[in-house]
Design a protein around this motif. Structure first.
Motif, PDB file in Angstrom:
ATOM      1  N   ILE A 142       4.809 -11.580  46.500  1.00 42.67           N
ATOM      2  CA  ILE A 142       5.884 -12.438  47.384  1.00 42.67           C
ATOM      3  C   ILE A 142       5.542 -14.119  47.176  1.00 42.67           C
ATOM      4  CG2 ILE A 142       6.549 -12.784  49.843  1.00 42.67           C
ATOM      5  CD1 ILE A 142       7.864 -10.718  48.689  1.00 42.67           C
ATOM      6  N   PHE A 143       4.172 -14.389  47.220  1.00 40.34           N
ATOM      7  CA  PHE A 143       3.728 -15.867  47.145  1.00 40.34           C
ATOM      8  C   PHE A 143       3.569 -16.313  45.710  1.00 40.34           C
ATOM      9  CE2 PHE A 143       2.858 -15.084  51.738  1.00 40.34           C
ATOM     10  CZ  PHE A 143       3.151 -16.255  52.118  1.00 40.34           C
ATOM     11  N   ASP A 144       2.810 -15.453  44.979  1.00 38.26           N
ATOM     12  CA  ASP A 144       2.506 -16.203  43.563  1.00 38.26           C
ATOM     13  C   ASP A 144       3.688 -15.925  42.662  1.00 38.26           C
ATOM     14  OD1 ASP A 144      -0.188 -16.689  44.609  1.00 38.26           O
ATOM     15  OD2 ASP A 144      -0.918 -14.819  43.571  1.00 38.26           O
ATOM     16  N   VAL A 145       4.636 -15.127  42.792  1.00 34.28           N
ATOM     17  CA  VAL A 145       5.740 -14.749  41.833  1.00 34.28           C
ATOM     18  C   VAL A 145       6.896 -15.348  42.424  1.00 34.28           C
ATOM     19  CG1 VAL A 145       6.916 -13.268  40.669  1.00 34.28           C
ATOM     20  CG2 VAL A 145       4.456 -13.012  40.956  1.00 34.28           C
ATOM     21  N   ILE A 146       7.221 -15.045  43.770  1.00 33.45           N
ATOM     22  CA  ILE A 146       8.575 -15.555  44.305  1.00 33.45           C
ATOM     23  C   ILE A 146       8.529 -16.906  44.760  1.00 33.45           C
ATOM     24  CG2 ILE A 146      10.161 -15.091  45.924  1.00 33.45           C
ATOM     25  CD1 ILE A 146       9.684 -12.114  45.372  1.00 33.45           C
ATOM     26  N   LEU A 147       7.594 -17.214  45.799  1.00 31.26           N
ATOM     27  CA  LEU A 147       7.620 -18.475  46.590  1.00 31.26           C
ATOM     28  C   LEU A 147       7.207 -19.607  45.745  1.00 31.26           C
ATOM     29  CD1 LEU A 147       8.189 -16.693  49.079  1.00 31.26           C
ATOM     30  CD2 LEU A 147       6.345 -18.036  50.384  1.00 31.26           C
ATOM     31  N   PHE A 148       5.990 -19.349  44.903  1.00 33.92           N
ATOM     32  CA  PHE A 148       5.494 -20.407  44.294  1.00 33.92           C
ATOM     33  C   PHE A 148       6.046 -20.492  42.615  1.00 33.92           C
ATOM     34  CE2 PHE A 148       1.593 -19.946  47.178  1.00 33.92           C
ATOM     35  CZ  PHE A 148       1.984 -20.943  47.830  1.00 33.92           C
ATOM     36  N   GLY A 149       7.214 -19.572  42.446  1.00 29.98           N
ATOM     37  CA  GLY A 149       7.574 -19.493  41.112  1.00 29.98           C
ATOM     38  C   GLY A 149       8.426 -21.037  40.961  1.00 29.98           C
TER      39      GLY A 149
END
Length: 265
Positions: free
Chosen positions: A35-42
């Motif tokens: 959720i964070f590394d791939v989606i939010l910080f994408g």
């Protein structure tokens, strides 16, 4: 059913809808890394899909690397003790709402459908699918268009070389959440117009005659949810105007059908 019975029925629909959000939110809470590394910080990464697309577009138009992004000159930090945990928790709940949206609509439909006539239920058969499709299209538009434009503009904006951009985690997530959810809800405009036309609040003539005011409102809305540059506002304005024209067409179809039914009575 009495009024209190209706309230009791509504309560259980709300409970089931809330439980669906919590179940999905729990799964999202567990899948923290994705959720964070791939989606939010994408959108913070220079190799994000939208940035690569704009770069390829500028090269294909003979503009060189004018739209290519080499770096994101800012860092994200958490300055409060509970900052990261709060961000994790509320992001999970937001993900739960987005993913469980079709089921929430299903519960809403189960509550109102008994009060509709058989013909009305038949005409609104695809309500859940169409409303969910529009919502997810808006969410994707907010994630892949509005969010990258906002992050790129605000992340690179400086008033002086003496100031370095250190954005708080909650500020970054709030920007992304607002862009995604507002876009998802804006794309529900045709559904809203459908129901407003059904109950007689708006008509196709009203929407057409107020088109110029709608355009002004769309421009203001685009300015609110996008960075203050012309290109970004145009990119966001175009699909919203298309949605407005689609809403006029839907209102026209519903209005003609209602007039025909009145003539047959």
């Amino acid at each position: 059913m009495s009024f209190l019975d209706h309230l009791e029925e509504l309560r259980w629909h709300l409970i089931r809808a809330t439980m669906s959000i919590l179940i999905v939110a729990t799964a999202a809470f567990i899948a923290k890394d994705f959720i964070f590394d791939v989606i939010l910080f994408g959108p913070k990464k220079v190799d994000f899909f939208t940035y690569r697309l704009f770069c390829e577009l500028s090269q294909s138009l003979g503009q060189g690397n004018s739209l290519c992004i080499d770096e994101m000159p800012f860092r994200i930090q958490s300055r409060t003790m509970s900052g990261q945990f709060s961000a994790h928790l509320w992001t999970s709940i937001t993900a739960g709402f987005i993913i469980a949206f079709p089921y929430i609509l299903f519960e809403f439909w189960r509550f109102i459908s008994p009060g509709l006539k058989k013909k009305e239920r038949k005409n609104a058969r695809g309500f859940i699918f169409i409303a969910s499709l529009l919502f997810f299209t808006g969410v994707l538009f907010g994630y892949y268009i509005v969010t990258p434009l906002s992050i790129n503009f605000l992340g690179n904006y400086t008033v002086s070389n003496e100031v370095f951009n250190d954005f708080d985690l909650s500020s970054y997530i709030s920007l992304l959440r607002a862009s995604v959810l507002s876009s998802g809800l804006i794309f529900e405009l045709p559904i809203l117009i459908y129901f407003l036309t059904k109950i007689g609040i708006v008509t196709p003539q009203f929407l057409k005659s107020n088109r110029k005011f709608a355009i002004v409102l769309v421009l203001i809305l685009s300015a609110v949810i996008t960075p203050p540059d012309i290109a970004s506002q145009i990119i966001v304005t175009i699909p919203i105007l298309i949605l407005y024209e689609v809403s006029i067409f839907i209102s026209k179809v519903v209005y003609k059908r209602q007039q025909k039914e009145l003539q047959n009575v």
